[in-house]
Design a protein around this motif. Structure first.
Motif, short mmCIF file in Angstrom:
data_model
loop_
_atom_site.label_atom_id
_atom_site.label_comp_id
_atom_site.label_asym_id
_atom_site.label_seq_id
_atom_site.Cartn_x
_atom_site.Cartn_y
_atom_site.Cartn_z
N GLU A 114 61.77 33.67 48.54
CA GLU A 114 61.09 33.12 49.71
C GLU A 114 59.71 32.58 49.34
O GLU A 114 59.01 33.15 48.51
CB GLU A 114 60.96 34.24 50.77
N HIS A 115 59.36 31.45 49.97
CA HIS A 115 58.02 30.89 49.78
C HIS A 115 57.08 31.27 50.92
O HIS A 115 55.87 31.11 50.80
CB HIS A 115 58.09 29.36 49.69
N ASP A 116 57.66 31.73 52.04
CA ASP A 116 56.84 32.07 53.21
C ASP A 116 56.17 33.42 52.96
O ASP A 116 56.79 34.48 53.08
CB ASP A 116 57.73 32.11 54.46
N MET A 117 54.89 33.37 52.61
CA MET A 117 54.20 34.60 52.21
C MET A 117 53.98 35.57 53.38
O MET A 117 53.89 36.77 53.17
CB MET A 117 52.86 34.28 51.53
N ASP A 118 53.90 35.06 54.61
CA ASP A 118 53.78 35.98 55.74
C ASP A 118 55.01 36.88 55.79
O ASP A 118 54.91 38.10 55.94
CB ASP A 118 53.67 35.21 57.07
N LEU A 119 56.18 36.24 55.67
CA LEU A 119 57.42 37.02 55.72
C LEU A 119 57.49 37.98 54.52
O LEU A 119 57.75 39.17 54.67
CB LEU A 119 58.65 36.10 55.73
N VAL A 120 57.22 37.45 53.34
CA VAL A 120 57.33 38.27 52.12
C VAL A 120 56.42 39.50 52.21
O VAL A 120 56.84 40.63 51.96
CB VAL A 120 56.97 37.43 50.87
N MET A 121 55.18 39.26 52.62
CA MET A 121 54.21 40.35 52.60
C MET A 121 54.48 41.37 53.71
O MET A 121 54.16 42.54 53.59
CB MET A 121 52.78 39.81 52.70
N SER A 122 55.09 40.92 54.81
CA SER A 122 55.28 41.88 55.90
C SER A 122 56.61 42.63 55.80
O SER A 122 56.74 43.72 56.36
CB SER A 122 55.15 41.21 57.27
N VAL A 123 57.59 42.10 55.09
CA VAL A 123 58.90 42.74 55.11
C VAL A 123 59.27 43.46 53.80
O VAL A 123 60.12 44.34 53.80
CB VAL A 123 59.99 41.70 55.50
N SER A 124 58.61 43.09 52.71
CA SER A 124 59.09 43.58 51.40
C SER A 124 58.60 44.99 51.09
O SER A 124 57.44 45.33 51.35
CB SER A 124 58.59 42.67 50.27
N ASP A 125 59.48 45.79 50.50
CA ASP A 125 59.05 47.06 49.92
C ASP A 125 58.39 46.78 48.58
O ASP A 125 57.41 47.41 48.22
CB ASP A 125 60.25 47.99 49.71
N ARG A 126 58.97 45.84 47.86
CA ARG A 126 58.41 45.45 46.57
C ARG A 126 58.56 43.94 46.40
O ARG A 126 59.47 43.34 46.95
CB ARG A 126 59.11 46.16 45.41
N VAL A 127 57.67 43.39 45.57
CA VAL A 127 57.69 41.95 45.31
C VAL A 127 57.74 41.76 43.79
O VAL A 127 57.02 42.45 43.06
CB VAL A 127 56.43 41.27 45.89
N VAL A 128 58.60 40.85 43.35
CA VAL A 128 58.70 40.53 41.93
C VAL A 128 58.27 39.07 41.77
O VAL A 128 58.73 38.21 42.51
CB VAL A 128 60.15 40.72 41.42
N VAL A 129 57.38 38.82 40.80
CA VAL A 129 56.84 37.47 40.65
C VAL A 129 57.34 36.85 39.35
O VAL A 129 57.18 37.44 38.28
CB VAL A 129 55.29 37.48 40.65
N LEU A 130 57.92 35.66 39.46
CA LEU A 130 58.36 34.93 38.28
C LEU A 130 57.43 33.74 38.05
O LEU A 130 56.94 33.13 39.00
CB LEU A 130 59.78 34.37 38.47
N ASN A 131 57.24 33.40 36.77
CA ASN A 131 56.49 32.20 36.42
C ASN A 131 57.05 31.69 35.10
O ASN A 131 57.18 32.46 34.16
CB ASN A 131 55.00 32.53 36.29
#
Ligand code: ATP
Length: 253
Positions: free
Chosen positions: A209-226
């Motif tokens: 997901e690119h929508d950071m509001d959704l990601v930050m409010s719903v996720s238990d954990r976040v994995v970042v790729l680059n």
């Protein structure tokens, strides 16, 4: 045991290392988001997990069972369900029939119908109707029960896709940009739905997901790729403050 374990998965396209030695875990009942700039390898990683592409190396396990390199159909039969944007929806069919079809197809699978102990076609019809109605309630589409799918607004269609995926009773639900094209109110509804699915049904979700509001409010954990590599992993708060993530993706708050 984790629901999903990805161990050292890599994929190269010609000279381009699309995914490089990525390892991650998704625990049962967790919502994990995969974020990163365009071209970071998020969709490729989804493809590698769900059998749409074969990893050059590494393993993918679902509840301990090795599903590396299986076809998308075989992966789906193991209970890993990917919601594609709109493509699973039959536009002329009423909403309820779209759901019943998905439930019915699941029950027709010989393996699963053994599990459910379904004997007759009438049994199946009654069960699919009950299940479809329950899921429509859950996603908030009950009032569109008899509406042809093509008459739904965009945000409602996106919910219908999730509802269809739920009819397959996923062990792991993979969502590819579920908030794309949604307005902020619809985004909030989606956030609520994902929380309800996790908290009420114990559903495990991996989403890109690119929508950071959704990601930050719903996720238990976040994995970042680059550039195909995992550069960070943690709670939304940890990831938001990670200097490498800010530089590669989030920018200065
Ligand atoms: P976005 O956020 O834009 O969807 P992404 O993080 O999902 O990006 P990918 O679509 O996985 O990124 O792409 C990673 C890299 O791999 C890109 O440079 C892309 O061009 C390349 N790539 C992906 N699939 C293929 C393919 N089938 N053949 C060649 N290159 C590919």
């Amino acid at each position: 045991m984790a629901m999903l374990e990805i161990d050292g998965v890599s994929k190269r396209y010609g000279g381009l290392q699309a995914v490089k030695d990525v390892t991650l875990r998704v625990g049962k009942g967790e919502i994990v988001s995969l974020i990163g700039p365009n071209g970071a390898g998020k969709t490729t990683l989804f493809n590698l997990i769900t059998g749409f592409a074969r990893p050059d190396s590494g393993r993918v396990r679902l509840e301990g069972e090795d599903v590396t390199g299986l076809s998308p159909e075989a992966v789906a039969r193991h209970g890993m369900v990917r919601s594609f944007q709109i493509t699973n929806v039959f536009a002329n069919m009423p909403v309820i029939e779209n759901l019943r079809l998905a439930s019915y197809l699941r029950m027709r699978s010989p393996l699963l119908s053994d599990v459910f102990g379904l004997r007759s076609a009438r049994d199946r019809a009654a069960r699919t109707m009950k299940e479809a109605n329950g899921i429509l309630d859950l996603v908030g589409l009950a009032r569109f029960r008899d509406t042809p799918a093509k008459r739904l607004a965009y945000g409602q269609l996106r919910l219908l896709e999730i509802a269809i995926a739920l009819c397959v009773r996923p062990r792991l639900l993979l969502l590819d940009e579920p908030a794309a094209g949604l307005n902020s109110r619809e985004g909030e509804k989606l956030t609520e739905l994902l929380r309800r699915l996790r908290d009420g049904r114990g559903l495990t979700v991996l989403l890109v997901e690119h929508d950071m509001d959704l990601v930050m409010s719903v996720s238990d954990r976040v994995v970042v790729l680059n550039f195909g590599e995992k550069i960070a992993e943690g709670t939304p708060a940890e990831v938001k403050e990670n200097p490498q993530v800010i530089e590669a993706y989030l920018g200065t708050p």
